[in-house]
Design an enzyme around this catalytic site. Structure first.
Site, short mmCIF file in Angstrom:
data_model
loop_
_atom_site.label_atom_id
_atom_site.label_comp_id
_atom_site.label_asym_id
_atom_site.label_seq_id
_atom_site.Cartn_x
_atom_site.Cartn_y
_atom_site.Cartn_z
N ASN A 13 -6.18 2.67 17.29
CA ASN A 13 -6.79 3.57 16.36
C ASN A 13 -7.46 3.87 16.44
OD1 ASN A 13 -7.90 2.59 12.61
ND2 ASN A 13 -6.08 4.16 13.70
N ASN A 67 -9.89 13.04 8.50
CA ASN A 67 -7.61 12.59 9.24
C ASN A 67 -7.14 14.09 9.58
OD1 ASN A 67 -8.16 10.57 8.15
ND2 ASN A 67 -7.89 11.31 5.79
N CYS A 76 -13.76 3.95 6.94
CA CYS A 76 -12.53 4.02 7.78
C CYS A 76 -12.85 2.36 8.86
CB CYS A 76 -12.58 4.66 9.37
SG CYS A 76 -11.29 4.05 10.48
N GLY A 77 -13.01 1.77 8.90
CA GLY A 77 -13.03 0.01 8.80
C GLY A 77 -13.24 0.12 11.45
N ASN A 78 -11.93 0.78 11.40
CA ASN A 78 -12.03 0.67 13.02
C ASN A 78 -12.79 1.45 13.05
OD1 ASN A 78 -9.88 -1.34 13.18
ND2 ASN A 78 -8.59 -0.63 12.21
N ASN A 199 -4.25 4.57 0.65
CA ASN A 199 -3.39 3.78 1.65
C ASN A 199 -2.57 2.99 1.59
OD1 ASN A 199 -4.86 4.87 3.93
ND2 ASN A 199 -7.03 4.31 2.35
N ARG A 218 -3.16 7.00 4.28
CA ARG A 218 -3.57 8.40 3.27
C ARG A 218 -4.31 9.20 3.94
NH1 ARG A 218 -8.16 8.18 -1.25
NH2 ARG A 218 -9.74 8.28 1.09
N CYS A 226 -6.24 -1.01 10.78
CA CYS A 226 -7.09 -0.30 9.71
C CYS A 226 -7.79 -1.27 9.07
CB CYS A 226 -5.99 0.82 8.63
SG CYS A 226 -7.19 1.11 7.21
N THR A 228 -10.33 -1.25 7.12
CA THR A 228 -10.71 -1.43 5.56
C THR A 228 -9.54 -1.80 5.04
OG1 THR A 228 -9.88 1.13 5.14
CG2 THR A 228 -12.25 0.65 5.39
#
Length: 283
Positions: A13, A67, A76-78, A199, A218, A226, A228
């Site tokens: 990602n 985005n 965004c977790g990553n 998402n 999304r 991803c 999250t």
């Protein structure tokens, strides 16, 4: 104007990272416009999003993400792991555990160092999952949208809706490889029951400690990972009685370890982040 940037990736990602603590970038070009330009893999740097380092009055540092289509997700977790590694290595923050202001609230990453004090991994306190449908948001008459049936392209699909600061629709299937992710993912992303869009994660349970997932993000489409989403998947699997509170989530770009601490009700996500390259681009 020329911009300095850093390209980072977390399990494939990938993000274009920019430092705008002085506000010079946003005064020159709106972030959504910049995201569309920089994320283009043919005419820009290429990425699943741009991440902006900004000042914060409520946390150690501020985080914004956009985005490729210019939309602004909450978190965004990553991307947060990439962000945490970058601000730590650049000395913007000096603590191994620090606070980050996001649209999803305050996120707390922790830098895990090797014996040689290199960044080995990042553990992110993702906070509490949101399960109330009106807060996800998801249109539903029940207190929790667990194994909720919705109509998608003339078929009945069972979803579990979870928010990790951003909405997720989790669907359990026998084999994620056989899913037509683009068609189904896009249809669920824009489904009328998700007023803010969503998402979408398709998940196969290997055992009570291992899951395989594919994600349709999304505003970005299919991505390799991803964070999250992986967190939401563990919550959904646990609510459906499919896994324990800790599991390894296999994504196309690699693995994430997710733990749902029952005492604090917080999700903790541990995984890598990698520096790809730095550069300058004229905008």
């Amino acid at each position: 104007m020329e911009l300095n940037f850093t390209k980072m990736e977390g399990l494939g990602n990938d993000f274009v990272m920019l430092d705008d603590r002085n506000g010079a970038i946003v005064q020159t070009v709106p972030y959504p416009v910049l995201a569309k330009k920089l994320c283009s893999r043919r005419f820009g740097v290429g990425g699943d999003g741009i991440i902006i380092i900004i000042d914060s009055e409520t946390a150690d540092v501020g985080f914004k993400i956009f985005n490729p289509d210019g939309s602004e997700p909450e978190m965004c977790g990553n991307g947060m792991r990439c962000f945490a590694k970058l601000v730590f290595e650049q000395g913007i923050v000096t603590k191994q555990r620090f606070t980050v202001e996001t649209l999803a609230g305050t996120i707390i990453p922790e830098i895990l160092l090797s014996d040689t004090r290199q960044v080995e991994a990042i553990c992110v306190d993702m906070g509490e999952p949101i399960l109330e449908p009106d807060r996800i948001p998801f249109k539903c008459n029940r207190q929790r949208a667990v194994n909720e049936q919705i109509q998608v392209k003339g078929e009945t699909v069972s979803i579990t809706a979870v928010s990790m600061g951003n909405p997720h629709a989790v669907i359990f299937v026998d084999d994620v490889k056989k899913i037509d992710l683009e068609n189904l993912g896009r249809a669920i992303e824009t489904h009328e029951l998700f007023p803010a869009k969503t998402n979408v994660e398709f998940v196969t349970v290997l055992n009570d400690q291992e899951l395989v997932m594919r994600v349709w993000e999304r505003g970005a489409g299919e991505t390799l990972a991803c964070g999250t989403g992986a967190s939401a998947v563990l919550v959904a699997a646990s609510l459906n009685g499919l896994t324990r509170e800790t599991a390894l989530v296999h994504l196309a770009g690699g693995d994430l370890s997710i733990h749902w601490d029952q005492q604090s009700n917080h999700l903790f996500k541990t995984g890598p982040a990698t520096h790809v390259f730095t550069g300058r681009i004229k905008i």
